[in-house]
Design an enzyme around this catalytic site. Structure first.
Site, PDB file in Angstrom:
ATOM      1  N   LYS A  21      -8.317  -3.652  -7.235  1.00  0.00           N
ATOM      2  CA  LYS A  21      -7.431  -3.911  -6.096  1.00  0.00           C
ATOM      3  C   LYS A  21      -6.977  -2.594  -5.460  1.00  0.00           C
ATOM      4  O   LYS A  21      -7.054  -2.434  -4.242  1.00  0.00           O
ATOM      5  CB  LYS A  21      -6.226  -4.704  -6.631  1.00  0.00           C
ATOM      6  CG  LYS A  21      -5.237  -5.164  -5.612  1.00  0.00           C
ATOM      7  CD  LYS A  21      -4.393  -6.302  -6.178  1.00  0.00           C
ATOM      8  CE  LYS A  21      -3.209  -5.875  -6.999  1.00  0.00           C
ATOM      9  NZ  LYS A  21      -2.100  -5.289  -6.241  1.00  0.00           N
ATOM     10  N   SER A  22      -6.527  -1.652  -6.268  1.00  0.00           N
ATOM     11  CA  SER A  22      -6.019  -0.386  -5.723  1.00  0.00           C
ATOM     12  C   SER A  22      -7.097   0.340  -4.926  1.00  0.00           C
ATOM     13  O   SER A  22      -6.845   0.854  -3.835  1.00  0.00           O
ATOM     14  CB  SER A  22      -5.568   0.533  -6.861  1.00  0.00           C
ATOM     15  OG  SER A  22      -4.461   0.000  -7.506  1.00  0.00           O
ATOM     16  N   GLY A  93       2.394  -5.290  -1.749  1.00  0.00           N
ATOM     17  CA  GLY A  93       3.183  -4.061  -1.625  1.00  0.00           C
ATOM     18  C   GLY A  93       2.304  -2.882  -1.243  1.00  0.00           C
ATOM     19  O   GLY A  93       2.706  -2.016  -0.455  1.00  0.00           O
ATOM     20  N   ARG A 121      11.218  -6.717  -1.386  1.00  0.00           N
ATOM     21  CA  ARG A 121      10.884  -5.467  -2.093  1.00  0.00           C
ATOM     22  C   ARG A 121      11.259  -4.242  -1.250  1.00  0.00           C
ATOM     23  O   ARG A 121      11.090  -4.235  -0.034  1.00  0.00           O
ATOM     24  CB  ARG A 121       9.404  -5.472  -2.487  1.00  0.00           C
ATOM     25  CG  ARG A 121       9.123  -6.634  -3.446  1.00  0.00           C
ATOM     26  CD  ARG A 121       7.684  -6.694  -3.860  1.00  0.00           C
ATOM     27  NE  ARG A 121       7.276  -5.512  -4.603  1.00  0.00           N
ATOM     28  CZ  ARG A 121       6.024  -5.250  -4.936  1.00  0.00           C
ATOM     29  NH1 ARG A 121       5.055  -6.070  -4.578  1.00  0.00           N
ATOM     30  NH2 ARG A 121       5.727  -4.169  -5.614  1.00  0.00           N
ATOM     31  N   SER A 165       5.318   6.591  -8.144  1.00  0.00           N
ATOM     32  CA  SER A 165       4.720   5.509  -7.361  1.00  0.00           C
ATOM     33  C   SER A 165       3.500   6.012  -6.604  1.00  0.00           C
ATOM     34  O   SER A 165       3.604   6.847  -5.710  1.00  0.00           O
ATOM     35  CB  SER A 165       5.731   4.938  -6.376  1.00  0.00           C
ATOM     36  OG  SER A 165       5.064   4.118  -5.434  1.00  0.00           O
ATOM     37  N   ASP A 349       1.358  -2.231 -14.561  1.00  0.00           N
ATOM     38  CA  ASP A 349       0.827  -3.549 -14.191  1.00  0.00           C
ATOM     39  C   ASP A 349       0.407  -4.370 -15.411  1.00  0.00           C
ATOM     40  O   ASP A 349       0.241  -5.584 -15.311  1.00  0.00           O
ATOM     41  CB  ASP A 349      -0.374  -3.388 -13.250  1.00  0.00           C
ATOM     42  CG  ASP A 349       0.058  -2.883 -11.869  1.00  0.00           C
ATOM     43  OD1 ASP A 349       1.246  -3.042 -11.514  1.00  0.00           O
ATOM     44  OD2 ASP A 349      -0.793  -2.325 -11.162  1.00  0.00           O
ATOM     45  N   LYS A 376       8.823  -5.620  -8.871  1.00  0.00           N
ATOM     46  CA  LYS A 376       7.431  -5.982  -8.578  1.00  0.00           C
ATOM     47  C   LYS A 376       7.426  -7.345  -7.854  1.00  0.00           C
ATOM     48  O   LYS A 376       8.456  -7.780  -7.342  1.00  0.00           O
ATOM     49  CB  LYS A 376       6.626  -6.005  -9.874  1.00  0.00           C
ATOM     50  CG  LYS A 376       6.421  -4.601 -10.469  1.00  0.00           C
ATOM     51  CD  LYS A 376       5.529  -3.754  -9.595  1.00  0.00           C
ATOM     52  CE  LYS A 376       5.378  -2.351 -10.116  1.00  0.00           C
ATOM     53  NZ  LYS A 376       4.692  -1.468  -9.156  1.00  0.00           N
TER      54      LYS A 376
HETATM   55  C1  S3P Z   1      -0.505   0.509  -6.934  1.00  0.00           C
HETATM   56  C2  S3P Z   1       0.528   1.202  -7.489  1.00  0.00           C
HETATM   57  C3  S3P Z   1       1.521   0.595  -8.383  1.00  0.00           C
HETATM   58  C4  S3P Z   1       1.026  -0.729  -8.936  1.00  0.00           C
HETATM   59  C5  S3P Z   1       0.446  -1.612  -7.875  1.00  0.00           C
HETATM   60  C6  S3P Z   1      -0.728  -0.920  -7.206  1.00  0.00           C
HETATM   61  C7  S3P Z   1      -1.435   1.237  -6.061  1.00  0.00           C
HETATM   62  O1  S3P Z   1       2.703   0.355  -7.650  1.00  0.00           O
HETATM   63  O2  S3P Z   1       2.069  -1.413  -9.598  1.00  0.00           O
HETATM   64  O3  S3P Z   1      -0.021  -2.829  -8.443  1.00  0.00           O
HETATM   65  O4  S3P Z   1      -2.513   0.696  -5.739  1.00  0.00           O
HETATM   66  O5  S3P Z   1      -1.117   2.362  -5.658  1.00  0.00           O
HETATM   67  P1  S3P Z   1       3.816   1.499  -7.444  1.00  0.00           P
HETATM   68  O6  S3P Z   1       3.270   2.536  -6.549  1.00  0.00           O
HETATM   69  O7  S3P Z   1       4.985   0.784  -6.839  1.00  0.00           O
HETATM   70  O8  S3P Z   1       4.115   1.994  -8.822  1.00  0.00           O
END
Ligand code: S3P
Length: 461
Positions: A21-22, A93, A121, A165, A349, A376
């Site tokens: 996903k990221s 997010g 959020r 983050s 996560d 979250k």
């Molecule tokens: C993510 C970063 C994390 C993670 C989210 C995906 C990302 O969040 O919890 O599922 O893809 O950069 P945070 O940046 O709020 O820690």
């Protein structure tokens, strides 16, 4: 949707999971600003990454989808058009926080919103650095979506992340792509570095500076190769700069990105559910194929090994700067342990499903420093505890974590996802280890990151 889960006697086989996903978010966003076409294979099937594609389309960029291959036809850094309607980040997010960095630099105003969960959020964590760069952003109560982003010229900043983050880091670096000069981001806890790797792949000028001394730009080093970063991680965790940063990223703007062919590894955070399932269910033996093993994500495997889990990586390779490999897991009882400080951030996560494993472990699990879990998709400390209570699992909740005694009996229960994908999947795994048939309400939430989850689960049991 209500799913019914029966206890499993054995799980075995090889499974392929959807794209990370990221990484999918980052590839789609950067591809939409590149010169020329990009072809992204194994793009995440999750709803979140499709929210990102919908935003890109709404900005006037042509996106073709064929199965899990996404082709993005773009027109360079200035190729976006003002959207006619609100951009919709859905539950994601990552979409709202990372896109905001790019939208802040556009020569137009846009409005980006999300669903009910996302609307609760906090966005001030990105609004603050973007304001320092010259952006004008309005938010509900100065903090929550929807965001109205009055785009315009930005200037570079040197920003120390107040919370670990990767989304905030990415937002600032993405805005820095449009700013003239050097944008620096300093982090006290090394967060996932997919943005740095992806930016390098698309041709941006990005470096990781040695964290001891940043006053001499001539001593800059290029980002370490994947192999180097594996060996340098321990050292970097102890060497901090004046601001307490272990990692400093430097980006030179304005950037020019070039379209590319890329393959997304499968998502280790999705694999986590099956790793825990394999450990919990007797006689299990699972192989999970082509999983992303980026060292900033693979703390999960290190942690599982450290508590006695028989996890192995028989094959590993590097693709587009990201490590990809197969993971093998067999049933075993694990010791349990403590997750705190940097490890909490690295496992953020995976904590819901690790909490489930903790309740079955020999000595139990203590989770500390996890205040980020409270903001979250749900307050995951509260939603994990609520489902634990339904299945008769004892847990002591703290403001930033939980203490879960080990060797507990899992009773069948009527669970709720509370609309959170990782809660739905974590308690589906708990249900495999229960003493009877369980149900999970609002199970469709899993589609946010992993629409195939229920089918893969039933194919294994
Ligand atoms: C993510 C970063 C994390 C993670 C989210 C995906 C990302 O969040 O919890 O599922 O893809 O950069 P945070 O940046 O709020 O820690």
């Amino acid at each position: 949707m209500r799913q019914t889960i029966r206890p499993a006697r054995r799980l075995s086989g090889a499974i392929a999971l959807p794209g990370d996903k990221s990484i999918s978010h980052r590839y789609a966003m950067l591809a939409s600003l590149a010169e020329g076409d990009s072809k992204i294979s194994n793009y995440s099937t999750g709803a979140d990454c499709h929210s990102t594609l919908a935003c890109v389309r709404a900005l006037g960029i042509e996106v073709e989808e064929e199965g899990t291959t996404v082709t993005i036809h773009s027109r360079g850094m200035r190729g976006w058009k003002q959207p006619e309607q609100d951009l919709d980040a859905g539950n994601s997010g990552s979409t709202i926080r990372m896109m905001s960095g790019l939208l802040a630099a556009q020569p137009f105003t846009s409005r980006i919103k999300g669903d009910e969960s996302l609307s609760r959020r906090p966005m001030d964590r990105i609004m603050k650095p973007l304001a320092q760069m010259g952006a004008k952003i309005e938010a509900r109560d100065n903090r929550f979506p929807p965001l109205v982003i009055h785009g315009g010229p930005l200037h570079p900043i040197d920003y120390t992340l107040p919370v670990p983050s990767a989304q905030v880091k990415t937002c600032v670096l993405f805005a820095g792509l449009f700013a003239e000069g050097e944008t620096r981001v300093r982090e006290a806890v090394r967060s996932r570095d997919h943005t740095e790797i992806a930016l390098r792949e698309f041709g941006a000028s990005i470096k990781s500076l040695p964290s001891r001394d940043h006053s001499h730009p001539s001593r800059d080093e290029s980002l370490p190769s994947r192999d180097e970063s594996l060996t340098s991680r321990d050292e970097s965790l102890t060497s901090r700069d004046r601001e307490g940063a272990v990692n400093v990223i430097s980006l030179e703007g304005p950037a020019k990105l070039t379209g590319r062919e890329l393959t997304v590894p499968s998502d280790l955070s999705s694999a986590a559910f099956f790793l825990v399932a394999g450990l919990l269910v007797p006689e299990s033996h699972l192989v999970i194929q082509n999983v992303g093993l980026n060292p900033t994500r693979s703390a999960l495997l290190d942690f599982l090994l450290s508590i006695g889990a028989p996890v192995a990586v028989p094959r590993i390779e590097s693709v587009n700067g990201e490590l990809i490999g197969d993971i093998e897991v067999r049933h075993a009882s694990v010791r349990g342990g403590v997750i705190e400080k940097d490890l909490t951030a690295a496992l953020i996560d995976e904590l819901p499903v690790l909490a489930v494993l903790g309740a079955a472990s020999e000595k139990g699990l203590v989770i500390r420093d996890a205040q980020e879990l409270r903001i979250k998709e749900t307050d995951r400390i509260a939603t994990v505890a609520a489902n634990f209570e339904r299945m008769g699992i004892r847990v002591e909740v703290t403001p930033a974590g939980m203490h879960i005694p080990g060797k507990q009996k899992f009773h069948a229960a009527a669970f709720d996802s509370f609309g959170d994908h990782r809660i739905a999947m974590a308690f589906a795994i708990a249900a495999l280890h229960a003493d009877g048939e369980s149900t999970i309400d609002n199970a469709e939430a899993a589609s946010v990151s992993f629409p195939e989850f229920w089918n893969i689960l039933s194919s294994l049991t």
